[in-house]
Motif scaffolding. Structure first.
Motif, PDB file in Angstrom:
ATOM      1  N   ARG A 122       0.851  -1.194   0.000  1.00 27.45           N
ATOM      2  CA  ARG A 122       0.000   0.000   0.000  1.00 27.45           C
ATOM      3  C   ARG A 122       0.882   1.238   0.000  1.00 27.45           C
ATOM      4  O   ARG A 122       1.693   1.415   0.916  1.00 27.45           O
ATOM      5  N   PRO A 166      -5.964   2.839  -2.407  1.00 25.53           N
ATOM      6  CA  PRO A 166      -7.164   2.224  -1.806  1.00 25.53           C
ATOM      7  C   PRO A 166      -7.205   0.698  -1.950  1.00 25.53           C
ATOM      8  O   PRO A 166      -6.617   0.127  -2.856  1.00 25.53           O
ATOM      9  N   VAL A 183     -12.965  -0.593  -1.968  1.00 25.22           N
ATOM     10  CA  VAL A 183     -13.208   0.841  -1.819  1.00 25.22           C
ATOM     11  C   VAL A 183     -13.219   1.518  -3.190  1.00 25.22           C
ATOM     12  O   VAL A 183     -14.111   2.318  -3.504  1.00 25.22           O
ATOM     13  N   LEU A 184     -12.243   1.163  -4.006  1.00 21.77           N
ATOM     14  CA  LEU A 184     -12.165   1.748  -5.350  1.00 21.77           C
ATOM     15  C   LEU A 184     -13.412   1.403  -6.160  1.00 21.77           C
ATOM     16  O   LEU A 184     -13.999   2.246  -6.836  1.00 21.77           O
ATOM     17  N   ALA A 227      -5.943   0.066  -7.372  1.00 24.26           N
ATOM     18  CA  ALA A 227      -6.208  -0.548  -6.070  1.00 24.26           C
ATOM     19  C   ALA A 227      -5.041  -1.419  -5.599  1.00 24.26           C
ATOM     20  O   ALA A 227      -4.197  -1.847  -6.395  1.00 24.26           O
TER      21      ALA A 227
END
Ligand code: HEC
Ligand code: HEC
Ligand SMILES: [Ca+2]
Ligand SMILES: [Ca+2]
Ligand SMILES: [Ca+2]
Ligand SMILES: [Ca+2]
Ligand SMILES: [Ca+2]
Ligand SMILES: [Ca+2]
Ligand SMILES: [Co+2]
Ligand SMILES: [Co+2]
Lengths: 397, 156, 397, 156
Positions: free
Chosen positions: C351, C361, C365-366, C380
């Motif tokens: 990340r 993200p 979430v994306l 992502a």
């Protein structure tokens, strides 16, 4: 857009008929996708210049065409070569790296295994100890900057910190030297202080993102940051941990610098700070009075470049050049300086200073200190003369 | 990055394994193999395998000179050859074993290597024609330029 | 050398007979010097993977084999390709760059002239807006990281700051957009805000030290730091300074992201922060429980990467990876993390966080934000599952 | 690096010079050339030069579909083709002039380009078969998805 109006360059000419050609490539499908790309055919003259004493073939050099390059990365295909008996065609499956001598465990590594070790990447120049040796000549050599100083190149190297492998072997208390050996038809060997190798040496596996090129040590090369090319042993096969140097041919008969006193400097490893103006440089021609960007690069085996000064009056006055980011230790640093050429003869010089405070010397100072029979480690300021026609030549000034 | 973070994949080697790899020769003679040879024996090999590149007297041809001329290292154009420049005799043996002749490096036997080394030392007037070189005698040869070097970036 | 003794890796086997082979390359003169080097024949499988919809030939992509590379420089021969109608075979003598429209002087430049302008160099990634689009699929695609995410590469680009040329032309007060056009058999065009181009765009002439490769825009390419690939117009021939976008096909029908609302995001230029673990990655196999270095790289079109976190438990816990120097704006940043694999199934993630505080993200979430029909700008977090045999596959987790 | 440090080597161009280069077409019609065509004329050209890749009804074949199906952009698998997705009709003309057909881009006359544009608009049921497209009428065509976009990193 309300700034004062500078005079337009003389070279700005009215548009010509050929400027409006409708090129064929707009009207037909272009070339195919390629698995591995190559330069444009229009750049086929940008090549390594193969030279040096090549009797027999296999012992010689090829120079990086520095005058044709920009930035700080040397394309791997143009990285300079120095081989003593050709490029070995090594099958990585058959290659081994052995660490032995004053260690608790004598160990052998396959390439496959080395690729599983922790790695780090670092941008570093490699310069042959014999680079620029024409600088010692009585008369200034008239050659392109690449064919004069092109035994230096800069790459991003990635590999295993050697300290990790030495730690695995478990170095004895009494050890102080390591003899490195290559798998060429020369079994090239050099002795290196253990402290440097523990400090920052890398067992190099990748160059500029991909695996090493054959001529640069595939499948594995010792990378010794800032130290002369010969210490960056290509095709690395053996590291003998010991308590003394073995006094190999390449650290006694060669890569030592005879001083006027009759005594020779030995174990001269660090490449001192140096800089080169690549544009304008020997063989180029300025096309009339105008603003030019003086371009070049600097490097030091002792750390970061902190300053590059440029002179256009043979060293009477100097001004600080702009340094392109990033400025990295033991790596090329690009410098740039705007220069208005009036059309009068001029002599251009560049002078590098590194973070230790070391300042690149003028040629007469270097020669006073070293004499003219040292052959290796020439790092004096280089002077280019621009004549009234804009032609650029190499001078001693 | 410490050793604890390493996968520890090195294959342990026995002393016998190492012996197959270890060809280092030290100035004190450690690492020299058994075998022996004289300049006289060496001359024959030299003529056959070396003279074409280095000259029939070692004066140099396509490849460099192996016999120093009269000039010492302080001369205007000093001759950095074996007699005038090389600090250790063991270096000759080590280099020849690795690298010469370029078309077949590693092809010379230990006897041939001692003989060629003796030949080059004698041609440089450092030993006599009849001195036999072997693991004991070679490191004892005192080279003229033995003390001609000063270390810069590392101490011996 | 008196540290505690860690257990030796299981893979350490006693030496085998083949370890002592006396390879042929020690005993004969090696290969010749070469004017322009190429990779080892043993690395011939490290190639761009040509793919995408190639009907007709000329319209498609080739992917950089990210899993085979290290460091941050992509070798130019392996820089990803996206062409709409092949690679034009451009004679640099015939090529022109025209700047016209809302300027005081409409100007035409030859390549020869551009090479005389002040330049600067910068390491920058270029990522296709359509990179990683298989991430939108319902099922995780089972492909190497390069053939999934390899429409991103990183080079040192050198060229003329576009602001210098725009200043010479003298931009009018009312100007706010520039339409850039390439000299391919597509006359590819995109509209770009003038402010960005004045800020940091480069008229690129060199890539990784040498002149651009044909497939990357030879003889001249627009470099728009951090912005999607399509804006980095290759074979640049025209810059039309104007007051509005021209709404080209590639900024309307393509390179826009349809949201679940039925509205599409347009002028999505900036490539958001992203990271990839390249080792271990899909298709690789861990050879037994041991310490592994998790390796990968991160980048952001908004600036520098400040942090890359790695998780080995599907995101339950995270630890900061080590970042290789140099960390540069809008450039690849290598990260590394030691990981002890116990032999149990694990899920690896990375990340990235950039200097604006933007955090890469999770996929859900994306998708919640963008739906699954955006096609472009997929960034992502990527998850790799390691099974008990060490086999690595792509998963959604 | 300011302009004063630049060599100022750009060749000034006259308006006539620029006209030879400037092929930008704006949504308001600026830049469109003279010429005209209808869907009917366009169909003949389409069948001859385009249908092989895009399908005889524009439904797509080796190359993508040019005629939107019934699905609007909110559908589960929305069809991002001309009728359902493209915001401006001028884009069709501009793109065809640059890029189509791939084997001979730039080979279509302005009349052919207007006719093909008209054909694609009619096939998408945006104009009728007999509507003539030219520099005045084309920019007036209201595309169904005209307001379907929100700018992100730049304002119009
Ligand atoms: C085909 C040509 C050739 C032949 C045959 C040849 N050499 Fe050489 N020799 C060279 C070259 C070239 C070098 C320099 C290599 C280098 O610098 O890497 C060299 C270097 C040497 C050196 C080191 C010289 C110095 O000052 O550093 C010695 C000693 C030497 N050779 C001895 C021999 C002997 C003994 C033989 C025969 C067994 C031999 N050579 C056969 C070409 C040859
Ligand atoms: C040889 C195959 C081929 C032929 C013939 C061809 N096209 Fe295409 N067309 C394509 C391809 C491939 C693309 C996508 C190109 C790209 O993405 O860069 C395309 C794209 C298009 C697009 C844009 C579609 C979109 O949604 O973005 C239009 C409109 C179009 N073509 C119309 C035409 C017309 C009109 C003709 C005839 C004059 C034609 N094409 C002939 C292959 C073809
Ligand atoms: Ca050249
Ligand atoms: Ca030295
Ligand atoms: Ca000599
Ligand atoms: Ca591959
Ligand atoms: Ca976009
Ligand atoms: Ca479509
Ligand atoms: Co044309
Ligand atoms: Co052998």
């Amino acid at each position: 857009a309300a700034t004062a109006e500078p005079a337009r360059g003389d070279a700005a000419k009215p548009a010509q008929a050929e400027d409006f050609a409708d090129p064929a490539w707009l009207h037909r499908t272009g070339g195919a996708f390629t698995s591995y790309g190559t330069p444009s055919k229009y750049e086929k003259y940008v090549v390594r210049n193969i030279g040096g004493n090549r009797e027999p073939a296999g012992d010689g050099v090829s120079w990086t065409p520095l005058e044709d390059l920009e930035g700080i990365v040397t394309p791997s295909g143009l990285h300079f070569e120095r081989h003593h008996n050709g490029v070995p065609d090594i099958d990585p499956k058959q290659h081994r790296l052995v660490i032995h001598g004053r260690v608790r465990r004598e160990l052998m590594f396959t390439i496959e295994n080395l690729l599983r070790y922790p790695m780090r990447s670092q941008f570093l120049f490699i310069e042959c100890g014999g680079n620029s040796n024409a600088g010692w000549h009585e008369e200034p050599i008239q050659r392109s900057v690449g064919s004069f100083h092109g035994l230096v190149s800069c790459s991003e190297w990635t590999g295993v910190p050697l300290s990790i492998l030495l730690d695995e072997a478990g170095v004895d208390e009494g050890a102080s030297w390591v003899i490195a050996e290559g798998a060429d038809a020369n079994l090239l060997n050099v002795s290196l202080p253990l402290s440097k190798l523990m400090d920052d040496a890398i067992v190099g596996l990748y160059q500029n993102g991909e695996r090493l090129r054959p001529e640069n040590g595939y499948p594995v090369r010792l990378i010794v940051p800032g130290w002369e090319g010969i210490t960056n042993v290509k095709w690395l096969r053996r590291l003998h941990v010991t308590d003394q140097p073995s006094m190999t041919r390449n650290e006694t008969a060669k890569y030592t610098e005879l001083l006027p006193s009759g005594i020779a400097r030995m174990f001269t490893f660090v490449m001192d700070a140096k800089s080169l103006i690549t544009s304008p440089s020997h063989g180029q021609t300025l096309e009339g009075p105008n603003v030019y960007q003086i371009r070049g690069f600097a490097w030091s085996g002792r750390g970061k470049i902190v300053k590059v000064e440029v002179s256009a009056d043979a060293g009477k006055s100097w001004a600080d050049a702009l340094l392109d980011e990033p400025v990295m230790t033991r790596c090329f640093t690009r410098f740039r300086m705007p220069w208005h050429w009036s059309g009068q003869p001029a002599i251009l010089k560049s002078r590098a200073t590194d973070e230790t405070g070391y300042v690149q010397p003028e040629r007469d100072v270097l020669i006073k200190e070293r004499g003219r029979n040292g052959y290796f480690h020439y790092n004096a300021i280089v002077s280019w003369a621009v004549d009234e026609d804009g032609a650029v030549t190499h001078v001693y000034a | 990055q410490s050793r604890a973070q390493a996968p520890q994949l090195g294959t342990p080697m026995s002393k016998a394994d190492v012996a197959k790899w270890d060809i280092t020769v030290f100035p004190d003679g450690r690492g020299l193999p058994s075998g022996h040879g004289t300049a006289k024996e060496g001359r024959a090999i030299y003529v056959q395998k070396c003279a074409s590149c280095h000259g029939d007297q070692g004066q140099g041809a396509t490849a460099e000179d192996l016999v120093s001329g009269p000039m010492p290292p302080t001369a205007g154009h000093p001759n950095k050859a074996i007699g005038s420049y090389w600090p250790y005799a063991t270096t000759i043996f080590d280099y020849l074993r690795r690298a010469m002749p370029p078309s077949a490096p590693g092809s010379l036997s230990s006897d041939e290597l001692y003989a060629l080394t003796a030949y080059l030392l004698a041609a440089n007037k450092i030993i006599s024609e009849s001195d036999e070189m072997d693991a004991l005698s070679l490191p004892k040869v005192e080279m003229p330029n033995r003390n001609g070097f000063v270390p810069i970036d590392a101490k011996k």
